[in-house]
Design an enzyme around this catalytic site. Structure first.
Site, mmCIF file in Angstrom:
data_model
loop_
_atom_site.group_PDB
_atom_site.id
_atom_site.type_symbol
_atom_site.label_atom_id
_atom_site.label_comp_id
_atom_site.label_asym_id
_atom_site.label_seq_id
_atom_site.Cartn_x
_atom_site.Cartn_y
_atom_site.Cartn_z
ATOM 1 N N GLY A 164 -2.242 8.876 11.474
ATOM 2 C CA GLY A 164 -1.390 9.283 10.163
ATOM 3 C C GLY A 164 -1.588 8.395 9.530
ATOM 4 N N GLY A 165 -2.229 7.086 9.251
ATOM 5 C CA GLY A 165 -2.260 5.836 8.150
ATOM 6 C C GLY A 165 -1.585 4.922 8.409
ATOM 7 N N HIS A 208 -14.756 8.924 3.957
ATOM 8 C CA HIS A 208 -14.498 9.861 5.222
ATOM 9 C C HIS A 208 -14.978 10.363 5.756
ATOM 10 C CE1 HIS A 208 -11.451 10.560 8.462
ATOM 11 N NE2 HIS A 208 -11.823 11.745 8.357
ATOM 12 N N GLU A 275 -14.145 11.019 13.902
ATOM 13 C CA GLU A 275 -14.249 10.961 12.192
ATOM 14 C C GLU A 275 -14.979 9.568 11.969
ATOM 15 O OE1 GLU A 275 -8.885 12.106 10.992
ATOM 16 O OE2 GLU A 275 -9.940 9.801 11.749
ATOM 17 N N ARG A 297 -7.864 17.143 18.965
ATOM 18 C CA ARG A 297 -7.032 18.726 18.787
ATOM 19 C C ARG A 297 -7.034 19.472 17.830
ATOM 20 N NH1 ARG A 297 -4.723 16.682 13.516
ATOM 21 N NH2 ARG A 297 -4.370 14.070 13.985
HETATM 22 P P1 ADP Z 1 -5.524 7.582 11.431
HETATM 23 O O1 ADP Z 1 -5.461 7.062 12.428
HETATM 24 O O2 ADP Z 1 -4.252 7.032 10.728
HETATM 25 O O3 ADP Z 1 -5.871 8.776 10.863
HETATM 26 P P2 ADP Z 1 -8.326 6.468 10.779
HETATM 27 O O4 ADP Z 1 -9.023 5.118 12.048
HETATM 28 O O5 ADP Z 1 -8.506 7.758 11.809
HETATM 29 O O6 ADP Z 1 -6.716 6.276 11.088
HETATM 30 O O7 ADP Z 1 -7.998 6.100 9.974
HETATM 31 C C1 ADP Z 1 -7.635 6.144 8.682
HETATM 32 C C2 ADP Z 1 -8.014 5.786 7.244
HETATM 33 O O8 ADP Z 1 -8.137 4.168 7.242
HETATM 34 C C3 ADP Z 1 -9.969 6.541 7.191
HETATM 35 O O9 ADP Z 1 -9.536 7.598 6.503
HETATM 36 C C4 ADP Z 1 -9.992 5.804 5.765
HETATM 37 O O10 ADP Z 1 -9.507 6.225 4.917
HETATM 38 C C5 ADP Z 1 -9.242 4.195 6.199
HETATM 39 N N1 ADP Z 1 -10.891 2.920 7.159
HETATM 40 C C6 ADP Z 1 -10.406 3.100 8.283
HETATM 41 N N2 ADP Z 1 -10.844 2.586 8.708
HETATM 42 C C7 ADP Z 1 -11.739 1.710 7.802
HETATM 43 C C8 ADP Z 1 -11.936 0.726 7.720
HETATM 44 N N3 ADP Z 1 -13.230 0.573 8.741
HETATM 45 N N4 ADP Z 1 -12.578 0.458 6.158
HETATM 46 C C9 ADP Z 1 -13.232 0.574 5.385
HETATM 47 N N5 ADP Z 1 -11.343 2.160 5.661
HETATM 48 C C10 ADP Z 1 -11.026 2.486 6.367
HETATM 49 P P1 ADP Z 2 -5.436 15.258 10.615
HETATM 50 O O1 ADP Z 2 -6.148 14.120 11.092
HETATM 51 O O2 ADP Z 2 -5.479 16.539 11.128
HETATM 52 O O3 ADP Z 2 -5.905 15.575 9.168
HETATM 53 P P2 ADP Z 2 -2.946 13.675 9.835
HETATM 54 O O4 ADP Z 2 -3.681 13.050 10.206
HETATM 55 O O5 ADP Z 2 -2.617 13.926 8.581
HETATM 56 O O6 ADP Z 2 -3.613 14.955 9.813
HETATM 57 O O7 ADP Z 2 -2.224 14.306 11.036
HETATM 58 C C1 ADP Z 2 -1.355 15.755 11.535
HETATM 59 C C2 ADP Z 2 -0.070 15.556 11.745
HETATM 60 O O8 ADP Z 2 -0.086 14.721 12.475
HETATM 61 C C3 ADP Z 2 0.270 15.203 10.185
HETATM 62 O O9 ADP Z 2 2.051 15.782 10.902
HETATM 63 C C4 ADP Z 2 0.924 13.440 10.745
HETATM 64 O O10 ADP Z 2 1.966 12.981 10.674
HETATM 65 C C5 ADP Z 2 0.759 13.890 13.286
HETATM 66 N N1 ADP Z 2 0.413 12.540 13.273
HETATM 67 C C6 ADP Z 2 -1.001 12.327 13.348
HETATM 68 N N2 ADP Z 2 -1.152 11.177 13.378
HETATM 69 C C7 ADP Z 2 -0.458 11.407 14.980
HETATM 70 C C8 ADP Z 2 0.787 10.170 15.335
HETATM 71 N N3 ADP Z 2 -0.551 9.152 16.171
HETATM 72 N N4 ADP Z 2 2.183 10.755 15.862
HETATM 73 C C9 ADP Z 2 2.492 11.157 15.424
HETATM 74 N N5 ADP Z 2 2.171 12.298 14.606
HETATM 75 C C10 ADP Z 2 0.871 11.257 14.267
HETATM 76 MG MG MG Z 3 -7.669 8.939 11.157
#
Ligand code: ADP
Ligand code: ADP
Ligand code: MG
Length: 650
Positions: A164-165, A208, A275, A297
């Site tokens: 979730g960033g 992304h 991703e 998931r």
């Molecule tokens: P999360 O588990 O929170 O989704 P991600 O690793 O998927 O974490 O990263 C979330 C977002 O952060 C990505 O969709 C992208 O926008 C940004 N991001 C992640 N890694 C990088 C990177 N190495 N360089 C630039 N942006 C990144």
């Molecule tokens: P997607 O990756 O499916 O686009 P999101 O990253 O926005 O979705 O997350 C989907 C849902 O799961 C959101 O409600 C977010 O708060 C929750 N979520 C994602 N990753 C986690 C985590 N590691 N722990 C708890 N909740 C999470």
């Molecule tokens: Mg992600």
């Protein structure tokens, strides 16, 4: 196939799963917290079981309660949706140990991908391109700072347990590394109970792009093409699309191959998303994308894939979990047209996308749009609340058109016809994004929203014409529900006012606007604000106006302008001047009584709350005085009934 499943989730995704299960003839069992007792997913399921108090930790995350509910109701399998327990390998093991089926991958697959550092090491071994960076075990500041220098700034510090960033910090300068690391660790510890991090090269002009994959328990794995989720705020997706704009054929081929390789490397079963992050600084290139993480998931944005492939991903999940082979082979899966999803949230874009709460008194989505088909995924109805306990998502608006231009047009049009009142929402922001020239050109990177934040979140003040419309709608002395919005009926029937011209007030204090409404006959009116006069008719207020307790909202395109409306009952009381009693001008329920007989009250002090026409009205003292009589709490009163009587004072 299963005959009955339990859905361990809430909101739109629970409703979404129920819909497919129902179509397949599968009985559905919902679970709900105290806050969701009357929620849509509870109503839609065949059966529903209460699992605990509102906080997720005491309900939707209670593995034991959920498994017990499944056993008790005879459900054979559990669908976790997304979020909550969906990526928790211990939960999968408990479900299996209880003799139930988990609709998702094995606990081993989830574990392999659960931590970003370990997942990256695994992917590297499998020959999948991985973002350059350090994903080793060492966590000392000196080691990480040295690695960051080797990788080259800018770098991104990420929580290995992240989602979730959260727990992410971009660092541009070595001097800021220590502080950024401390910040990322604090956030990671609080959100995931794990403060270990990895350091990655920060990809420039990042896109992304993710791949929907599917595996079964017979060794098959396929991809269902890609989704572009580069439209993000605070590293969270807000708008997604499929296919990715400007994706070259060789890059698509390389990315799909990498994704299927990743799924096969962990013998993946069920729906998953790989991703990738792509460097788009010189356009998309087949050798400039890297594995970022896998979500084991169903993804929030899965509907865009369904729209372009014509497939039902929840149906595939159910089939695979029940032991069937994948319904289609790779070459039978085809792309058609273009789809967008906009995530509609209760949040305030102008205040840094601050999450909001509120009761959605008015909620209307378009059924069609110019240029494409519309699909709404939601877990709320008009009158439902967005509570502080869960994700503030109201709905996902999904559109599909023959090409990107048509689909984007349909998205903008659908957002323009979305009406939500009762909470601030990001609908106007989404509509601006859909019309942004760079977004329209397909030139989206993850920094676009931040760079254009000021333009995308700007708000324009309501025009006088909209204020006139709002004042006209607000003029009903009898509050109307949106469905029966006929203020004029009230106008005629309410004798405190002159029948042909009257004032209507919007806002309070400094912001107050007074409009004079003149009935011209034949359902036509002139509404005057100062020198400006706006001709309106009975039909002007239909559709684009919502009245809700204490407010009126007028919609203009995607924007809803909300004005507080001073309570007409209170106003009536004030205008009545030194009157000695307050009467109910309509039948209602005395909901709360705040004063007692014999009590001395001051002008403006709230005395009771009357609930009438589904709205609450605070009845305040019109003047200082002593109460002689006051209606009883809970009393059902008729039109004209005495609510408050003041003692005659000489
Ligand atoms: P999360 O588990 O929170 O989704 P991600 O690793 O998927 O974490 O990263 C979330 C977002 O952060 C990505 O969709 C992208 O926008 C940004 N991001 C992640 N890694 C990088 C990177 N190495 N360089 C630039 N942006 C990144
Ligand atoms: P997607 O990756 O499916 O686009 P999101 O990253 O926005 O979705 O997350 C989907 C849902 O799961 C959101 O409600 C977010 O708060 C929750 N979520 C994602 N990753 C986690 C985590 N590691 N722990 C708890 N909740 C999470
Ligand atoms: Mg992600």
């Amino acid at each position: 196939m299963f005959s009955s499943i339990l859905i361990a989730n809430r909101g739109e995704i629970a409703c979404r799963i129920i819909r497919t299960a129902r179509r397949m003839g599968i009985v559905t069992v919902a679970v709900y917290s105290d806050a969701d007792r009357n929620a849509l997913h509870v109503k839609e399921a065949d059966q529903a079981i209460a699992i605990g108090p509102a906080p997720a930790a005491e309900s939707y995350l209670k593995a034991g309660m959920i498994i017990a509910a499944a056993k008790e109701t005879g459900a054979e399998a559990i669908h976790p949706g997304y979020g909550f327990l969906s990526e928790n390998p211990d939960f999968v093991e408990q479900v299996t140990a209880a003799g139930l089926v988990f609709i998702g991958p094995s606990s081993a697959s989830i574990r392999a991908m659960g931590l970003k550092d370990a997942a990256k090491r695994l992917m590297e071994k499998a020959g999948v391109p991985v973002v350059p960076g350090y994903h080793g075990e060492a966590q000392e500041l000196v080691v990480l700072a040295t690695k960051a220098r080797e990788i080259g700034y800018p770098v991104l510090i990420k929580a290995r347990a992240g989602g979730g960033g959260k727990g992410m910090r971009r660092v541009d300068d070595p001097d800021q590394f220590a502080d950024a690391l401390a910040g990322a660790r604090r956030e990671a510890k609080a959100a995931f109970g794990d403060d270990r991090v990895l350091v990655e090269k920060y990809v420039e002009k990042p896109r992304h792009i993710e791949v929907q994959v599917f595996g079964d328990n017979h060794g098959n794995a396929v991809h269902l093409f890609e989704r572009d989720c580069s439209a993000q705020r605070r590293h969270q997706k807000v708008m997604e699309e499929a296919p990715a704009p400007g994706m070259p054929a060789d890059m698509r081929k390389a990315m799909m191959e990498a994704a299927v390789k990743a799924a096969k490397a962990i013998a993946y079963s069920g729906a998953g998303t790989i991703e990738f992050i792509a460097d788009a600084s010189e356009g998309l290139k087949a050798d400039r994308f890297w594995f970022m993480e896998m979500n084991t998931r169903l993804q929030v944005e899965h509907p865009v894939t369904e729209m372009v492939t014509g497939l039902d991903l929840v149906e595939w999940q159910l089939r695979v979990a029940s032991g069937e082979k994948l319904p289609l082979s790779q070459k039978e899966i085809r792309l058609g047209g273009h789809a967008f999803e906009a995530r509609i949230y209760a949040e305030d874009p102008a205040r840094g996308f601050l999450p909001a709460i509120g009761t959605l008194y008015h909620l209307r989505f378009p059924e069609t749009a110019e240029g494409g088909a519309v699909r709404i995924e939601t877990g709320v109805r008009a009158g439902d609340a967005i509570s502080p306990y869960y994700d503030p998502m109201i709905a996902k608006l999904v559109v599909h058109g023959p090409d990107r231009g048509a689909a984007l047009g349909a998205l903008a049009d659908a957002l323009d016809h979305t009406e939500i009142a009762g909470s601030v929402t990001n609908v106007p922001f989404l509509a601006r994004l859909a019309r942004d020239p760079d977004f329209a050109a397909g030139s989206v990177d993850t920094g676009l929203i931040e760079r254009k934040q000021a333009t995308l979140t700007a708000t324009e003040p309501a025009s006088l014409r909209l204020k006139a419309l709002a004042a006209f709608a607000a003029s009903g002395a009898r509050p109307a529900t949106p469905a029966a919005c006929d203020p004029w009926e009230a106008f005629d029937g309410y004798t405190h006012f002159h029948p042909l011209a009257r004032d209507s007030r919007l806002g309070q204090g400094e912001e107050e606007t007074v409009a004079t409404i003149m009935a011209l006959g034949g359902g036509r009116y002139d509404v005057a604000i100062g020198e400006a006069v706006f001709p309106l008719s009975d039909t002007s207020v239909e559709g684009r106006v919502a009245r809700w307790p204490g407010h009126v909202t007028v919609f203009d395109g995607a924007v809803g302008y909300t004005f507080p409306v001073p309570d007409p009952l209170q106003r009536a009381a004030e205008e009545a001047g030194g009157g000695h009693s307050l009467r109910a001008p309509m039948p209602g329920l005395v909901k709360i009584v705040r004063a007692a007989a014999g009590e001395r009250v001051e002008k403006g002090q709230p005395l009771l709350i009357l609930e009438a026409m589904k709205m609450e009205h605070t009845i305040a003292a019109p003047h200082d005085g002593v109460i002689e009589e006051i209606a009883a709490e809970g009393a059902q009163v008729t039109d004209g009934a005495l609510l408050v009587k003041f003692l005659e004072e000489k």
